[in-house]
Motif scaffolding. Structure first.
Motif, PDB file in Angstrom:
ATOM      1  N   CYS A   7       0.181  -1.086   0.104  1.00  0.00           N
ATOM      2  CA  CYS A   7      -0.077  -0.265   0.154  1.00  0.00           C
ATOM      3  C   CYS A   7       0.568   0.899  -0.259  1.00  0.00           C
ATOM      4  O   CYS A   7      -0.004   2.587  -0.644  1.00  0.00           O
ATOM      5  CB  CYS A   7      -1.381   0.148   1.393  1.00  0.00           C
ATOM      6  SG  CYS A   7      -0.567  -0.169   2.682  1.00  0.00           S
ATOM      7  N   VAL A   8       1.973   1.398   0.842  1.00  0.00           N
ATOM      8  CA  VAL A   8       2.702   2.325   0.024  1.00  0.00           C
ATOM      9  C   VAL A   8       2.915   2.888  -0.747  1.00  0.00           C
ATOM     10  O   VAL A   8       3.847   3.831  -1.467  1.00  0.00           O
ATOM     11  CB  VAL A   8       3.886   2.625   1.478  1.00  0.00           C
ATOM     12  CG1 VAL A   8       5.075   3.449   1.756  1.00  0.00           C
ATOM     13  CG2 VAL A   8       3.428   2.575   2.659  1.00  0.00           C
ATOM     14  N   SER A  66      -8.034  -1.062   3.453  1.00  0.00           N
ATOM     15  CA  SER A  66      -8.364  -1.345   5.103  1.00  0.00           C
ATOM     16  C   SER A  66      -7.428   0.239   5.390  1.00  0.00           C
ATOM     17  O   SER A  66      -6.826   0.858   4.715  1.00  0.00           O
ATOM     18  CB  SER A  66      -7.631  -2.034   6.203  1.00  0.00           C
ATOM     19  OG  SER A  66      -6.395  -2.007   5.830  1.00  0.00           O
ATOM     20  N   HIS A  83      -5.459   0.806   7.816  1.00  0.00           N
ATOM     21  CA  HIS A  83      -4.596   0.827   8.250  1.00  0.00           C
ATOM     22  C   HIS A  83      -3.579   0.861   6.430  1.00  0.00           C
ATOM     23  O   HIS A  83      -2.650   2.664   7.137  1.00  0.00           O
ATOM     24  CB  HIS A  83      -4.068  -0.937   8.405  1.00  0.00           C
ATOM     25  CG  HIS A  83      -2.281  -1.121   8.772  1.00  0.00           C
ATOM     26  ND1 HIS A  83      -1.170  -0.495   8.137  1.00  0.00           N
ATOM     27  CD2 HIS A  83      -2.171  -0.381  10.206  1.00  0.00           C
ATOM     28  CE1 HIS A  83       0.158  -0.786   8.723  1.00  0.00           C
ATOM     29  NE2 HIS A  83      -0.342  -1.171  10.550  1.00  0.00           N
ATOM     30  N   SER A  84      -4.250   0.087   5.506  1.00  0.00           N
ATOM     31  CA  SER A  84      -3.276   0.590   3.895  1.00  0.00           C
ATOM     32  C   SER A  84      -3.593   1.441   3.561  1.00  0.00           C
ATOM     33  O   SER A  84      -2.836   2.166   3.285  1.00  0.00           O
ATOM     34  CB  SER A  84      -4.267   0.068   3.632  1.00  0.00           C
ATOM     35  OG  SER A  84      -3.773  -1.840   3.329  1.00  0.00           O
ATOM     36  N   ALA A 144      -1.552   4.245   5.594  1.00  0.00           N
ATOM     37  CA  ALA A 144       0.112   3.245   4.790  1.00  0.00           C
ATOM     38  C   ALA A 144       0.066   4.272   3.678  1.00  0.00           C
ATOM     39  O   ALA A 144       1.584   5.442   3.823  1.00  0.00           O
ATOM     40  CB  ALA A 144       0.608   2.201   4.845  1.00  0.00           C
ATOM     41  N   CYS A 145      -1.538   4.009   2.499  1.00  0.00           N
ATOM     42  CA  CYS A 145      -0.613   4.527   1.430  1.00  0.00           C
ATOM     43  C   CYS A 145      -0.621   6.014   1.214  1.00  0.00           C
ATOM     44  O   CYS A 145       0.468   6.810   0.657  1.00  0.00           O
ATOM     45  CB  CYS A 145      -2.040   4.312   0.304  1.00  0.00           C
ATOM     46  SG  CYS A 145      -2.457   4.816  -1.039  1.00  0.00           S
ATOM     47  N   MET A 159       1.150   8.328   3.408  1.00  0.00           N
ATOM     48  CA  MET A 159       2.495   8.086   4.001  1.00  0.00           C
ATOM     49  C   MET A 159       2.930   7.754   2.965  1.00  0.00           C
ATOM     50  O   MET A 159       4.096   8.877   1.671  1.00  0.00           O
ATOM     51  CB  MET A 159       2.479   6.954   4.791  1.00  0.00           C
ATOM     52  CG  MET A 159       4.545   7.889   5.243  1.00  0.00           C
ATOM     53  SD  MET A 159       4.228   6.044   6.551  1.00  0.00           S
ATOM     54  CE  MET A 159       4.594   4.723   5.858  1.00  0.00           C
ATOM     55  N   GLU A 168      -0.101   2.409  13.683  1.00  0.00           N
ATOM     56  CA  GLU A 168       1.132   2.293  13.652  1.00  0.00           C
ATOM     57  C   GLU A 168       1.364   3.122  13.062  1.00  0.00           C
ATOM     58  O   GLU A 168       2.066   3.402  13.262  1.00  0.00           O
ATOM     59  CB  GLU A 168       1.151   0.349  13.987  1.00  0.00           C
ATOM     60  CG  GLU A 168       2.478   0.553  13.499  1.00  0.00           C
ATOM     61  CD  GLU A 168       2.787  -0.799  12.514  1.00  0.00           C
ATOM     62  OE1 GLU A 168       2.144  -1.430  11.582  1.00  0.00           O
ATOM     63  OE2 GLU A 168       3.539  -2.017  12.557  1.00  0.00           O
ATOM     64  N   MET A 169       0.384   3.823  11.699  1.00  0.00           N
ATOM     65  CA  MET A 169       0.970   4.282  10.886  1.00  0.00           C
ATOM     66  C   MET A 169       0.718   5.656  11.576  1.00  0.00           C
ATOM     67  O   MET A 169       1.452   6.474  10.425  1.00  0.00           O
ATOM     68  CB  MET A 169      -0.312   3.644   9.304  1.00  0.00           C
ATOM     69  CG  MET A 169       0.332   2.522   8.877  1.00  0.00           C
ATOM     70  SD  MET A 169       1.953   1.934   9.036  1.00  0.00           S
ATOM     71  CE  MET A 169       2.171   2.798   7.550  1.00  0.00           C
ATOM     72  N   TRP A 201       4.088   5.610  12.847  1.00  0.00           N
ATOM     73  CA  TRP A 201       4.806   5.611  11.691  1.00  0.00           C
ATOM     74  C   TRP A 201       5.302   7.223  10.647  1.00  0.00           C
ATOM     75  O   TRP A 201       5.827   7.344  10.335  1.00  0.00           O
ATOM     76  CB  TRP A 201       4.822   4.610  10.715  1.00  0.00           C
ATOM     77  CG  TRP A 201       5.689   4.126  10.200  1.00  0.00           C
ATOM     78  CD1 TRP A 201       6.653   4.628   9.336  1.00  0.00           C
ATOM     79  CD2 TRP A 201       6.854   3.676  10.453  1.00  0.00           C
ATOM     80  NE1 TRP A 201       7.858   4.672   8.900  1.00  0.00           N
ATOM     81  CE2 TRP A 201       8.046   3.389   9.504  1.00  0.00           C
ATOM     82  CE3 TRP A 201       7.088   2.120  11.251  1.00  0.00           C
ATOM     83  CZ2 TRP A 201       9.125   2.001   9.013  1.00  0.00           C
ATOM     84  CZ3 TRP A 201       7.958   0.772  11.592  1.00  0.00           C
ATOM     85  CH2 TRP A 201       8.884   0.843  10.111  1.00  0.00           C
ATOM     86  N   GLY A 245       6.968   9.921  11.946  1.00  0.00           N
ATOM     87  CA  GLY A 245       7.867   9.939  12.158  1.00  0.00           C
ATOM     88  C   GLY A 245       8.689   9.734  11.236  1.00  0.00           C
ATOM     89  O   GLY A 245       9.655  10.490  10.968  1.00  0.00           O
ATOM     90  N   ALA A 246       7.655   9.537  10.230  1.00  0.00           N
ATOM     91  CA  ALA A 246       8.423   9.528   8.740  1.00  0.00           C
ATOM     92  C   ALA A 246       8.287  11.168   8.009  1.00  0.00           C
ATOM     93  O   ALA A 246       8.578  11.683   7.066  1.00  0.00           O
ATOM     94  CB  ALA A 246       7.922   8.910   7.688  1.00  0.00           C
ATOM     95  N   ILE A 284      15.215  12.458   8.832  1.00  0.00           N
ATOM     96  CA  ILE A 284      15.400  11.127   8.681  1.00  0.00           C
ATOM     97  C   ILE A 284      15.369  10.885   7.420  1.00  0.00           C
ATOM     98  O   ILE A 284      15.277   9.353   7.191  1.00  0.00           O
ATOM     99  CB  ILE A 284      14.656  10.139   9.592  1.00  0.00           C
ATOM    100  CG1 ILE A 284      13.061  10.748   9.254  1.00  0.00           C
ATOM    101  CG2 ILE A 284      14.741  10.276  11.107  1.00  0.00           C
ATOM    102  CD1 ILE A 284      11.813   9.055  10.192  1.00  0.00           C
TER     103      ILE A 284
END
Lengths: 297, 382, 571
Positions: free
Chosen positions: A72-73, B56, B58-59, B62-63, B65, B88-89, B92, B95-96, C11
């Motif tokens: 997905c990323v 989801s 979550h994805s 993430a996507c 990101m 979690e993301m 993340w 942090g990213a 980072i």
């Protein structure tokens, strides 16, 4: 050797274990995809191999991400590039077997179902190696891992990820391994030339996790093909199959011989090895049948 | 142009106005209408974004990101369990340093199943390194979405915009939808210095040792702290163009108040009505709306509270075993202050109860008559 | 206006990993080294097998021939009559059959018909004069190499032509005269003086040592051993070499209807098969069994195919006249304990006498050197002389070929002639003989004149079959030498078989693993997970970047031809 690596995108000084197969896979794939590639890297051995901040062994852009998010990323990166009109940069999701077969399967399935325009490589070393050799659903029957001790070794067969990917009817799915760089690079080249979700399952022996000498990594990779434990083939649109390398009759090898130098299988009895052999034969037979029934044009 | 819009649709309009490049989201009640409306708008061409319908939350995050790391302006929206799945993301992506903007429609967390408003979902993400802004009405939702991109992209810190389930998400209000050309003046295209770019290759997020890790965390902490000032700067710039100003806290009749009701989100508006009623009764009440929760605007709140001896915090959320989360933050903030009012934490409205003016007045009376500092939260049924 | 340049670290990485010298992890180190192929190391003539096969594979037979001619002036001859120990040593032997090196050599030798002789360039004249006694393969090889080194060479030959056993003993069905002639063209090209009809005695040699800077004695072993039985002096009882020498003369001998050949060596086989072709019914008597026969196995097989009868474990007791013919009284033998030669000693079986009728009896139980000279006392100094490459107690006199303590094949003769030439040259130019020997010996076996001349070093190690990675070689069918049916070949002295066709030779050459010689296949580079192979060849092999090589050993394992070996670090 009919192929070579023209340009190194993996820098010396990386911190892979001696004899690491996963480094070779990255080297070959990036050589074909070239400079215009963005790597999306979930938790896996390569998270470490790439070395620590502020250094990086991979010479193309690379994004470290969470274990289950490679696909997905990558989709997100692709979307951003598309919005900027960048159509020629490849987005490469690079995940281990844990990140593909297990925790990342949902996201991968999502991307595959949407046919997102990414190249997804699963470099398969048949266990969670980065965390110290725990079983994954890619771990083969019989193998010792730290979570499947020899006394209670893994009794389930390796998951067939290629079948799962083929079931998504993605334009291209292929297996490859480091002992056959030409075959591997041809597949990457083909994948690079088309659009949509392209899945490459690259078998990468792991001396540390398999308890093998570091010098036989390539040999094990070759023997896996010869023993038909890891057949080399392609699936087009999830429906048409082509075997890209069939071991010659005299090159064939029983599973017993393939696993012999791997101390992760040292505890197995002959009967248990026979189970592995039967499974390999059955899977091979099945592959032959689909290849004959639905050949690629 | 003034339009009658549901809160969720106001979000969708803002996303289009912000010229978001990539949207990725997964449906969940009560956020669903955002996803649907954006799908429609993208289909019509009213929104130019690429909308990736993931499998989801979550994805989804993430996507976003990934897209953000590659230089795209991104948006996602979720609620409750969706937000928790993202957890979690959420860490993340912060942090990213990916300046994602997310709308979270507050909703209670199961079990038992409950679709109604409660802030525990977003507030339980307070330690993730996201900026959080809580909105009171649909106009604020639209405007704050635009603010959020400015703040996020300037600081490279993601921003979560929070709105109440149904009370805003599914309620129609008149919203002044700004002209996109005006929005363009306020919000320039996102063009980060460093991104995933083959012409400038870097690895992002590589392993560090403790010293580097802590330093990077400290830098993030400082970036988030700067959000108080940046939010005010952005608010002023927005005001200059659009003539609407929000601040990071909004005091109402606090100057001479004996009791200040500290509120957030839609409760703030009702609390103002209740304060007017209490004043008529002769109770010197005021209310203070906290718009920026993370970073917590301690000094702005202290300034708003002034000399008031008592603050009652209405928390439509709870940290079980600790109490209301705004109350905790407030107590922690005042500990270092010279003037420390009595702070009463009130937990109420969980799972969607209605804060009527009468209910708020009753809560205020109870608080006013309460004696002595109390550590424990007061649970008020509605 | 929102974008502000910030100094804060983010980072993302800013450096590559070259600063991380992973070579420090290593405890084993790959060593790249050109090695000798086992075929080349064992070749008695010291043929540069891998080099000439590499050219042959490309179809560049001129160059292939030129490579051979560096070491061996007689490729057409050796390609036919050498028992090719190279093929038994070939690392391909147990895989899918050894490379038919002899067939390739034969083709290359014959290719001189098209290419010309391809004699290497002669070095500048040294002003040294060398005499070679005997124009057999050893003397010719010695003369050839000495001439290439720039010496003035004179050959003194007892017979009326050059060639020795090549022209006087080996029958034409094995070695046609034209083939020998082709290989001998170098005598004129290199201006070697050939004096025929010169019978040389031991005292002549000592005298010559004063006139020449060096004398190489290559007079061969022509004195046949006698049976030592009654009737040996009868007419019609002839030594094998004498019988064969008559074959090459004007008038072929007439062996009559029945011939008995006594002996089990190559002379016996040649004589038997020649007699057969002259119309005789031939029986070979040998006192041991087939397994102990010193003749080349191929010769024995062909003799059997042609209908020659073998009586093993049989020895003559006496020969009697029986009317116009003779009678050979024989006795059966049995094998006893091993004798000094390591072979089982034949022991007579009492009362087992039998008789064979014969018009001609050919005795071929071995030959010895006729020369009896003080500088060469065969019994004591044989081995010493062998190790000394023909050097004798007289520092101007050298011995090579069958006259010396060497195996008696053409290839061994060529090799010993070359060794003697090198020993002579080393002596004349004041080189340290032991150092030269060390430097130019391939894997402790063959000797290279080209390496001697160039000053390079011969590879010291030989590639063992375990060092070959067979996975890189497809199994392919071996070139089967052309042959002639037995009933066809016994009709006369026409050559058996034929030189293979060019395509087949190229295909066969392509089967060569090129053991020990880097072909730049790229495996080490391709399979190095640490990108630590420096492919620019140094001394013909790649190298490793010790800064980063972790010593995994994949390169060594995946090298198809055994060039890379892992060695312990700090050693």
């Amino acid at each position: 050797m009919n192929v070579t690596v023209e340009q190194e995108f993996v820098c010396r000084g990386h911190v892979a274990c001696p004899g690491c197969g996963a480094v070779l896979a990255m080297r070959y794939v990036l050589d074909v995809l070239g400079k215009k590639t963005i790597v999306v890297l979930p938790a896996c051995c390569w998270s470490v191999i790439n070395n620590r901040y502020p250094t990086a062994a991979v010479k193309v852009p690379l994004f470290h991400t969470a274990f289950e998010t490679a696909a997905c990323v990558a989709t997100g990166v692709r979307a951003a590039l598309d919005m900027k009109g960048d159509n020629d940069t490849h987005v490469l999701a690079w995940a281990g077997d844990g990140g593909t077969f297990d925790i990342g399967l949902q996201a991968l399935s999502g991307a595959a179902e949407r046919n997102d325009d990414i190249i997804y490589v699963c470099y398969d070393n048949e266990a969670y190696m980065n965390t110290g050799i725990q079983r994954s659903s890619s771990t083969p029957f019989g193998a010792w891992t730290t979570t499947t001790p020899a006394k209670t070794f893994k009794t389930k067969q390796k998951k067939n990820i290629m079948d799962i990917m083929a079931a998504h009817r993605i334009p291209y799915a292929a297996t490859a391994t480091i002992a056959y760089p030409e075959d591997l690079m041809n597949k990457v080249r083909y994948a690079a030339g088309i659009r949509g979700t392209r899945f490459l399952h690259i078998f990468c022996p792991c001396p540390t996790g398999w308890k093998t000498a570091p010098d036989i990594t390539v040999e094990l990779s070759r023997n896996a093909v010869r023993a038909r434990a890891f057949p080399l083939y392609e699936v087009f649109d999830g429906t048409r199959y082509r075997l890209t390398h069939e071991p010659a009759q005299e090159d064939r090898m029983p599973i017993a011989e393939y696993i012999k130098p791997q101390r992760r299988f040292a505890h197995l009895t002959e009967a248990e090895i026979q189970v592995m052999q039967d499974h390999a034969d059955e899977e091979w037979g099945r592959l032959m049948k689909v290849t004959e029934t639905w050949p690629a044009g | 142009m003034k339009q009658v819009l549901l809160g969720n649709f106001a979000v969708a309009r803002a996303v289009a106005l912000a010229r978001v490049d990539v949207i990725s989201a997964y449906p969940i009640t009560p956020q669903t209408l955002i996803v649907e409306e954006l799908s429609e708008m993208c289909a019509r061409g009213d929104c130019g974004a690429k909308f990736i319908k993931v499998e989801s939350e979550h994805s989804a995050l993430a996507c976003c990101m990934g897209a953000s790391a590659a230089g795209a302006r991104t948006f996602t929206a979720t609620s409750s369990h969706g937000l928790l799945l993202m957890h979690e993301m959420i860490h993340w992506s912060a942090g990213a340093r990916t300046p994602i903007v997310m709308v979270n429609v507050n909703r209670a967390i199961a079990p038992p199943w409950n679709l109604w408003s409660e802030q525990t979902d977003s507030l339980s993400q307070r330690d993730t390194g996201w900026i959080q802004l809580y909105c009171e009405n649909n106009q604020e939702v639209l405007d704050t979405t635009l603010h959020a991109y400015r703040i996020a992209e300037q600081l490279r810190v993601p921003v979560m915009l929070v709105m109440d389930a149904f009370i805003l998400s599914h309620t129609s209000e008149v919203v002044d939808v700004p002209d996109i050309a005006q929005v363009d003046r306020f919000l320039p295209p996102y063009n980060p210095e460093v991104k995933l770019d083959p012409a400038d290759p870097h690895s992002f997020g590589s392993i560090t040792g403790g010293a580097e890790y802590q330093e990077l965390k400290r830098i993030r902490h400082e970036a988030i702290l700067r959000a108080r000032d940046v939010a005010l700067e952005v608010d002023s710039e927005f005001d200059a163009i659009f003539g609407r100003k929000y601040g990071i806290v909004q005091p109402y009749r606090c100057d001479d108040a004996e009791l200040i009701l500290l509120t957030s989100g839609t409760t703030a508006g009702t609390a103002r009505i209740a304060v007017d009623a209490l004043r008529e009764e002769g109770v010197a009440a005021g209310t203070l709306k906290v718009r920026l929760f993370r970073p917590f605007p301690a000094h702005a709140i202290a300034e708003g509270v002034g000399d008031a001896p008592k603050v009652a915090v209405i928390d439509r959320n709870v940290s079980l075993g600790a109490g209301g989360i705004f109350a905790q933050e407030l107590k922690a903030a005042f500990y270092d202050m010279d003037r420390r009012p009595e702070i009463i934490g009130i937990v109420s409205g969980l799972g969607g109860g209605d804060f009527t003016p009468e209910a708020i007045a009753r809560i205020a009376h109870n608080a006013a008559s309460a004696k002595g500092r109390r550590g424990e939260a007061v649970w008020e049924a509605l | 206006m929102t974008e502000k340049k910030t100094q804060e670290p983010l980072i993302y990485t800013t450096q590559d990993t070259l600063g991380n010298k992973t070579g420090s992890w290593r405890y084993m180190r790959p060593v790249f080294e050109t090695k000798a192929a086992p075929c080349a190391a064992i070749c008695p003539a010291g043929n540069p097998i891998v080099s000439f096969i590499t050219f042959a594979k490309e179809g560049d037979f001129d160059s292939a021939l030129r490579m051979i001619k560096q070491e061996n002036p007689l490729p057409s001859v050796c390609g036919r009559v050498c028992p090719h120990p190279c093929t038994s040593a070939c690392n391909r032997y147990t895989y899918d059959g050894s490379v038919a090196i002899n067939e390739i050599e034969r083709f290359c030798g014959d290719f001189a018909e098209q290419a010309g002789p391809e004699i290497p360039e002669r070095a500048g004249a040294t002003g040294k004069k060398i005499a070679v006694v005997g124009a057999g393969p050893a003397g010719l090889s010695c003369a050839y190499q000495a001439a290439l080194m720039g010496h003035e060479v004179t050959i003194l030959e007892a017979s009326n032509r050059a060639g020795g056993l090549l022209t006087q003993a080996i029958p034409a069905y094995r070695l046609p005269a034209g083939v020998v002639r082709r290989d001998l063209c170098f005598i004129d090209i290199l201006n070697i003086i050939l004096l025929t009809g010169k019978t040389i005695t031991a005292s002549d040699i000592e005298k010559m040592a004063a006139d020449y800077d060096a004398v190489a004695v290559a007079c061969g072993a022509h004195k046949s051993y006698r049976l030592g039985i009654e009737g040996e002096e009868l007419a019609g009882v002839v030594p094998g070499l004498e019988f064969l020498r008559k074959m090459s003369g004007r008038a072929a001998p007439a062996p009559g209807a029945k011939t008995v050949v006594i002996g089990g060596g190559n002379t016996a086989m040649d004589a038997a098969r020649a007699a057969l072709r002259l119309g005789a019914e031939v029986t070979v008597l040998y006192r041991r069994t087939r397994a102990e026969m010193p003749a080349f196995p191929g010769e024995i097989l062909e003799a059997e195919e042609e209908g020659i009868e073998f009586r093993f474990l049989s020895a003559p007791v006496k020969i009697e006249t029986s009317g116009k013919t003779k009678k050979v009284i024989c006795r059966e033998m049995e094998l006893g304990s091993d004798d000094d030669s390591g072979r089982p000693r034949p022991v007579p079986v009492e009362g087992s006498e039998f008789e064979l009728d014969a018009d001609t009896v050919i005795t071929a139980i071995g030959e010895t050197v006729a020369l009896d000279a003080p500088f060469f006392s065969p019994n004591e100094n044989r081995r010493q002389i062998s190790n000394a490459w023909g050097r004798t107690t007289n520092d101007r006199i050298f011995i090579c070929g069958d006259a010396g303590p060497n195996d008696r094949t053409v290839a061994h003769a060529v090799g010993s002639g070359k060794r003697a030439a090198i020993a002579i040259d080393a002596q004349l130019s004041g080189k340290d003989f032991e150092a030269v020997k060390q430097r130019i010996t391939l894997g402790g076996g063959a000797v290279s004149a080209a390496i001697y001349r160039s000053g390079a070093e011969a590879p010291a190690k030989v590639v063992a079959p375990q060092a070959v990675n067979f996975a890189y070689f497809m199994r392919t069918a071996r070139l089967e030498a052309a042959t002639t049916a037995p009933d066809e070949r016994i009709k006369g002295f026409g050559e058996i078989g034929a030189t293979a066709a060019e395509d087949a030779v190229r295909a066969e050459a392509a089967r060569c693993f090129t053991c020990g010689v880097c072909t730049e296949c790229g495996n080490c580079f391709m399979f190095c997970p640490d990108m630590s192979i420096i492919t620019e060849p140094r001394n013909g092999v790649p190298a490793t970047d010790t800064d980063y090589c972790k010593g995994c050993g994949i390169c060594a394992r995946e090298c198809p031809r055994g060039i890379i070996e892992m060695e312990e670090e700090n050693k």
